[in-house]
Design a protein around this motif. Structure first.
Motif, PDB file in Angstrom:
ATOM      1  N   GLU A  16       0.830  -1.207   0.000  1.00  0.00           N
ATOM      2  CA  GLU A  16       0.000   0.000   0.000  1.00  0.00           C
ATOM      3  C   GLU A  16       0.862   1.254   0.000  1.00  0.00           C
ATOM      4  OE1 GLU A  16      -3.793   1.592  -0.319  1.00  0.00           O
ATOM      5  OE2 GLU A  16      -3.267  -0.537  -0.173  1.00  0.00           O
ATOM      6  N   ASN A  17       2.014   1.183   0.642  1.00  0.00           N
ATOM      7  CA  ASN A  17       2.936   2.317   0.637  1.00  0.00           C
ATOM      8  C   ASN A  17       3.469   2.589  -0.769  1.00  0.00           C
ATOM      9  OD1 ASN A  17       4.656   4.347   2.108  1.00  0.00           O
ATOM     10  ND2 ASN A  17       6.278   3.067   1.242  1.00  0.00           N
ATOM     11  N   ASP A  18       3.751   1.513  -1.530  1.00  0.00           N
ATOM     12  CA  ASP A  18       4.173   1.680  -2.926  1.00  0.00           C
ATOM     13  C   ASP A  18       3.094   2.396  -3.731  1.00  0.00           C
ATOM     14  OD1 ASP A  18       6.660   0.321  -2.669  1.00  0.00           O
ATOM     15  OD2 ASP A  18       5.621  -1.599  -2.792  1.00  0.00           O
ATOM     16  N   LYS A  19       1.859   1.984  -3.515  1.00  0.00           N
ATOM     17  CA  LYS A  19       0.751   2.619  -4.218  1.00  0.00           C
ATOM     18  C   LYS A  19       0.683   4.106  -3.891  1.00  0.00           C
ATOM     19  CE  LYS A  19      -4.306   2.714  -4.503  1.00  0.00           C
ATOM     20  NZ  LYS A  19      -5.568   2.146  -3.965  1.00  0.00           N
ATOM     21  N   ASN A  20       0.862   4.455  -2.628  1.00  0.00           N
ATOM     22  CA  ASN A  20       0.796   5.864  -2.219  1.00  0.00           C
ATOM     23  C   ASN A  20       1.926   6.672  -2.833  1.00  0.00           C
ATOM     24  OD1 ASN A  20      -1.491   5.401  -0.655  1.00  0.00           O
ATOM     25  ND2 ASN A  20      -0.304   4.990   1.206  1.00  0.00           N
ATOM     26  N   GLU A  21       3.111   6.050  -2.952  1.00  0.00           N
ATOM     27  CA  GLU A  21       4.240   6.748  -3.576  1.00  0.00           C
ATOM     28  C   GLU A  21       3.990   7.000  -5.058  1.00  0.00           C
ATOM     29  OE1 GLU A  21       7.887   5.216  -0.662  1.00  0.00           O
ATOM     30  OE2 GLU A  21       7.838   4.634  -2.777  1.00  0.00           O
ATOM     31  N   ILE A  22       3.431   6.012  -5.731  1.00  0.00           N
ATOM     32  CA  ILE A  22       3.130   6.187  -7.157  1.00  0.00           C
ATOM     33  C   ILE A  22       2.051   7.252  -7.330  1.00  0.00           C
ATOM     34  CG2 ILE A  22       2.174   5.075  -9.205  1.00  0.00           C
ATOM     35  CD1 ILE A  22       5.088   4.305  -8.511  1.00  0.00           C
ATOM     36  N   LYS A  23       1.056   7.216  -6.493  1.00  0.00           N
ATOM     37  CA  LYS A  23      -0.010   8.214  -6.566  1.00  0.00           C
ATOM     38  C   LYS A  23       0.545   9.622  -6.340  1.00  0.00           C
ATOM     39  CE  LYS A  23      -4.681   9.147  -4.828  1.00  0.00           C
ATOM     40  NZ  LYS A  23      -5.741   8.687  -3.888  1.00  0.00           N
ATOM     41  N   SER A  24       1.455   9.758  -5.374  1.00  0.00           N
ATOM     42  CA  SER A  24       2.069  11.068  -5.100  1.00  0.00           C
ATOM     43  C   SER A  24       2.938  11.522  -6.266  1.00  0.00           C
ATOM     44  CB  SER A  24       2.913  10.996  -3.825  1.00  0.00           C
ATOM     45  OG  SER A  24       2.118  10.722  -2.704  1.00  0.00           O
ATOM     46  N   GLY A  25       3.703  10.583  -6.840  1.00  0.00           N
ATOM     47  CA  GLY A  25       4.558  10.931  -7.976  1.00  0.00           C
ATOM     48  C   GLY A  25       3.759  11.363  -9.182  1.00  0.00           C
ATOM     49  N   ALA A  26       2.610  10.705  -9.411  1.00  0.00           N
ATOM     50  CA  ALA A  26       1.756  11.087 -10.539  1.00  0.00           C
ATOM     51  C   ALA A  26       1.075  12.429 -10.285  1.00  0.00           C
ATOM     52  CB  ALA A  26       0.718  10.002 -10.797  1.00  0.00           C
ATOM     53  N   SER A  27       0.677  12.676  -9.044  1.00  0.00           N
ATOM     54  CA  SER A  27      -0.020  13.938  -8.745  1.00  0.00           C
ATOM     55  C   SER A  27       0.901  15.143  -8.906  1.00  0.00           C
ATOM     56  CB  SER A  27      -0.592  13.905  -7.322  1.00  0.00           C
ATOM     57  OG  SER A  27       0.450  13.874  -6.357  1.00  0.00           O
ATOM     58  N   LEU A  28       2.227  14.917  -8.790  1.00  0.00           N
ATOM     59  CA  LEU A  28       3.182  16.015  -8.984  1.00  0.00           C
ATOM     60  C   LEU A  28       3.141  16.566 -10.403  1.00  0.00           C
ATOM     61  CD1 LEU A  28       6.527  15.085  -7.196  1.00  0.00           C
ATOM     62  CD2 LEU A  28       5.040  17.015  -6.696  1.00  0.00           C
ATOM     63  N   ILE A  29       2.694  15.751 -11.349  1.00  0.00           N
ATOM     64  CA  ILE A  29       2.677  16.168 -12.759  1.00  0.00           C
ATOM     65  C   ILE A  29       1.244  16.326 -13.261  1.00  0.00           C
ATOM     66  CG2 ILE A  29       4.952  15.257 -13.289  1.00  0.00           C
ATOM     67  CD1 ILE A  29       3.582  12.779 -14.482  1.00  0.00           C
ATOM     68  N   LYS A  30       0.384  16.752 -12.382  1.00  0.00           N
ATOM     69  CA  LYS A  30      -1.022  16.955 -12.754  1.00  0.00           C
ATOM     70  C   LYS A  30      -1.157  17.961 -13.896  1.00  0.00           C
ATOM     71  CE  LYS A  30      -5.591  17.763 -10.694  1.00  0.00           C
ATOM     72  NZ  LYS A  30      -6.101  16.414 -10.966  1.00  0.00           N
ATOM     73  N   TYR A  31      -0.207  18.900 -13.990  1.00  0.00           N
ATOM     74  CA  TYR A  31      -0.253  19.882 -15.076  1.00  0.00           C
ATOM     75  C   TYR A  31      -0.152  19.214 -16.440  1.00  0.00           C
ATOM     76  CZ  TYR A  31       4.791  19.345 -14.241  1.00  0.00           C
ATOM     77  OH  TYR A  31       6.046  18.831 -14.043  1.00  0.00           O
ATOM     78  N   ARG A  32       0.456  18.030 -16.511  1.00  0.00           N
ATOM     79  CA  ARG A  32       0.530  17.322 -17.792  1.00  0.00           C
ATOM     80  C   ARG A  32      -0.823  16.742 -18.197  1.00  0.00           C
ATOM     81  NH1 ARG A  32       5.789  16.319 -19.709  1.00  0.00           N
ATOM     82  NH2 ARG A  32       4.825  14.979 -21.279  1.00  0.00           N
ATOM     83  N   GLY A  33      -1.703  16.552 -17.211  1.00  0.00           N
ATOM     84  CA  GLY A  33      -3.013  15.981 -17.496  1.00  0.00           C
ATOM     85  C   GLY A  33      -4.020  16.350 -16.428  1.00  0.00           C
ATOM     86  N   PRO A  34      -4.574  17.558 -16.479  1.00  0.00           N
ATOM     87  CA  PRO A  34      -5.479  18.021 -15.421  1.00  0.00           C
ATOM     88  C   PRO A  34      -6.935  17.593 -15.597  1.00  0.00           C
ATOM     89  CG  PRO A  34      -5.125  19.789 -16.991  1.00  0.00           C
ATOM     90  CD  PRO A  34      -4.281  18.630 -17.451  1.00  0.00           C
ATOM     91  N   ASP A  35      -7.264  16.946 -16.728  1.00  0.00           N
ATOM     92  CA  ASP A  35      -8.669  16.682 -17.037  1.00  0.00           C
ATOM     93  C   ASP A  35      -9.217  15.428 -16.367  1.00  0.00           C
ATOM     94  OD1 ASP A  35      -8.654  18.929 -18.669  1.00  0.00           O
ATOM     95  OD2 ASP A  35      -8.051  17.788 -20.437  1.00  0.00           O
TER      96      ASP A  35
END
Length: 633
Positions: A16-35
């Motif tokens: 679950e910690n791995d999942k949270n890290e991936i989710k955090s890493g993806a949210s850092l680049i929300k500007y690449r895909g805000p829709d």
């Protein structure tokens, strides 16, 4: 069109910690895909995805999943309709109208041979559940970024360096080799990045990962051979057709589309073809208030002739300086091209009206637009001849100032480097780099590129190949980062695969053409610095194609590029800012630079250099300092 960050573990299930890290890493680049956004988390794989909706905007977000594979893609596939039709005939069904769903079924049908069929801009990650294999694929010219990090039996992969800082398995550290590469080539060339253990997938490459194996496959490369001459008329007619088709292909969009223009030949001829296909177009141009650093009048000429919707934006030095740190953060690395801050402001301005923009990157590398660089092999060959004469007639060598080089690769390194040997000795603490002027990886990478086009007689052709493999990659990095930072997708019609293959095999005389035989003879006693655009015609075939289509003043004027008035700003306050950052006793860069040499340089009352080279060198050192402050404080 998107961004993603993911991980595959080949030996155990994720937590679950791995999942949270991936989710955090993806949210850092929300500007690449805000829709829209989505995450998949199954056993040993987790991928977070951020969507910028371009095609079938109501479709569900990636990742796409089938019985065989899990897939994500950042980019556009311009020939997806033909591929989709073919797959339907073979029995596949589709749940969306997106171009990316075609990749999933195309891989199922043809495997890795499928990627050779794609015409587009893309970075793709596929987890093959049957083969337990991770496959990373980057488009032919490297328009879309793709990075990876392998730690034991894990592979992390993503669209942006910043995401990797969210994983906890490895502390990310500086790659000092990349700093030398940056000072020479303005960015970290090849697979290496500014971070230890994080690598780029190269353009036209497939990276395969399994538990006990890692391999690289080159599925496409820039053509290295020149075809038999078929005459100027043939090349003009075919170029006209292929450029029209490329622009037409890249107009596919379910959201507003426009054009980025500079007032130069490349963007103007693209705008011409765009307006032949589509009306009611908005075109955007940015510039500076300093004389000689603004091309608005040429954009006005185009507007007078074609009557489109022109948007202009001016950037002040204060805005530029204040934006530097943010641009570095969005890049995740030191900035490579001075106008990136202006480009960022422009794309944010564009986003109010459009989501897709066509841009002219690639034309200079394809057609020989950097005259001083593309004509420099002439210096190399004639100097070897004069060396022979000098052995007969002592002390006569009018070209001695150009240097003496036995091999084209040595000449290229001397000619192309942004910090030359003297600059590095004056500005850099070479002891920090064990006395080396170039890092070993970069030297090996460039030598390998020269080996790909082996004959010394082909140094002219080598230069086109090298510009596509080195210089172009840097500009495409800048284009992607600064457009996607504003959630704008940039497309590059000059880099359509069919067009690149055609132009790359065109005889060189149609690219850089001597004005006449007398001009060529005169050039024997001049350097490439003075030859270009005086004695020859860079991008000849493209200029000839443009005649009658766009104003002559634009076609035949001297190339300007997208310059930033760094010398001017240096003399009006940028100098003070530079001293505060670079000469501070607590600066992050203090061990890397020669502080005394920088102090001597910054003590000047005024600088004035060709193409703002002096200002650019100081600007690059500032970028290193700001990047290190941000990421390694």
């Amino acid at each position: 069109m998107c961004g993603f960050f993911g991980v595959v573990d080949f030996s155990s299930n994720l937590t679950e910690n791995d999942k949270n890290e991936i989710k955090s890493g993806a949210s850092l680049i929300k500007y690449r895909g805000p829709d829209d956004e989505a995450i998949i988390y199954k056993n040993n794989i987790c991928i977070g995805f951020q969507r910028l909706s371009i095609i079938d905007i109501g479709a569900p977000s990636q990742p796409f999943v089938s019985n065989r594979a899990i897939m994500v893609c950042n980019g556009e596939i311009y020939n997806f309709k033909e591929l989709r039709k073919n797959l339907i005939q073979r029995g596949y069904t589709f749940s969306t109208q997106t171009d990316t769903e075609v990749i999933l079924h195309g891989y199922e049908e043809w495997g890795e041979n499928f990627f050779e069929k794609l015409n587009g801009i893309f970075s793709i990650a596929i987890w093959d559940k049957r083969k337990r294999k991770l496959i990373l694929i980057r488009d032919q010219l490297g328009v879309k970024p793709l990075h990876y990090l392998r730690i034991g039996n894990r592979v992390y992969f993503g669209s942006d360096y910043n995401s990797f800082f969210k994983q906890s398995k490895l502390k990310v550290e500086i790659n000092n080799n990349a700093i030398l590469s940056y000072l020479s080539f303005r960015y970290s060339i090849g697979e290496q990045t500014f971070y230890k253990d994080i690598y780029d997938v190269l353009a036209g490459n497939i990276k395969q990962f399994s538990k006990n194996d890692e391999r690289t496959i080159t599925y496409w490369d820039i053509p290295k051979t020149i075809n038999k001459d078929r005459g100027e008329k043939y090349y003009l007619n075919t170029l006209d057709e292929k450029l029209f088709n490329s622009v037409e292909r890249q107009l596919m969009s379910d959201v507003p589309l426009g054009a980025f223009i500079s007032g130069g030949l490349d963007s103007s001829i693209l705008l011409y073809y765009l307006l032949k296909n589509k009306t009611n177009i908005k075109a955007f141009i940015t510039g500076f208030e300093v004389d000689g650093y603004n091309e608005f009048k040429y954009a006005d000429m185009m507007n007078d002739q074609f009557n489109f919707k022109l948007r202009k934006l001016i950037l002040s030095p204060e805005e530029y300086i204040s934006n530097m740190s943010e641009v570095i953060e969005l890049r995740g690395e030191p900035v490579s091209v001075p106008h990136e801050a202006a480009f960022l402001k422009m794309t944010r301005y564009m986003k109010k009206e459009i989501t897709v923009v066509l841009s002219g990157e690639g034309a200079d590398e394809l057609f020989g637009g950097y005259g001083r660089i593309f004509r420099s092999p002439f210096d190399f060959f004639k100097h070897k001849k004069f060396n022979f004469l000098s052995s007969v007639i002592k002390n006569i060598d009018p070209l001695s100032a150009f240097g003496s080089f036995d091999k084209p690769v040595d000449h290229f390194l001397w000619r192309y480097s942004w910090f030359n040997k003297e600059d590095k000795e004056n500005f850099i603490n070479l002891d920090y780099f064990n006395g080396k002027l170039f890092d070993e990886y970069s030297l090996g990478y460039i030598n390998k590129l020269f080996d790909n086009v082996k004959s010394q007689k082909n140094y002219y052709h080598n230069m086109f190949y090298l510009q596509g493999k080195i210089h172009l990659q840097n500009l495409l990095n800048r284009l992607d980062r600064m457009s996607m930072a504003a959630s704008v997708e940039a497309r590059v019609p000059f880099l359509d695969v069919e067009l690149v293959e055609f132009v790359s095999q065109m005889p060189l005389k149609y690219k850089n053409k001597w004005k006449n035989n007398l001009s060529k003879i005169k050039s024997t006693f001049q350097s490439s610095e003075t030859i270009s655009e005086k004695n020859d015609i860079p991008k000849y075939i493209l200029k000839k194609l443009a005649v009658g289509k766009i104003p002559d003043e634009i076609i035949w004027r001297k190339k300007m590029g997208f310059p930033v008035p760094l010398d001017n700003w240096f003399n009006k306050g940028f100098n003070k800012y530079s001293k505060e950052l670079l000469l501070d006793n607590n600066s992050k860069i203090k061990d890397i630079v020669n502080k005394k040499g920088i102090e001597n340089f910054l003590s000047r009352d005024k600088i004035s250099s060709s193409y703002d080279y002096d200002g650019k060198r100081v600007w690059m050192l500032l970028n290193l300092e700001l990047w290190m402050q941000k990421y390694f404080n």
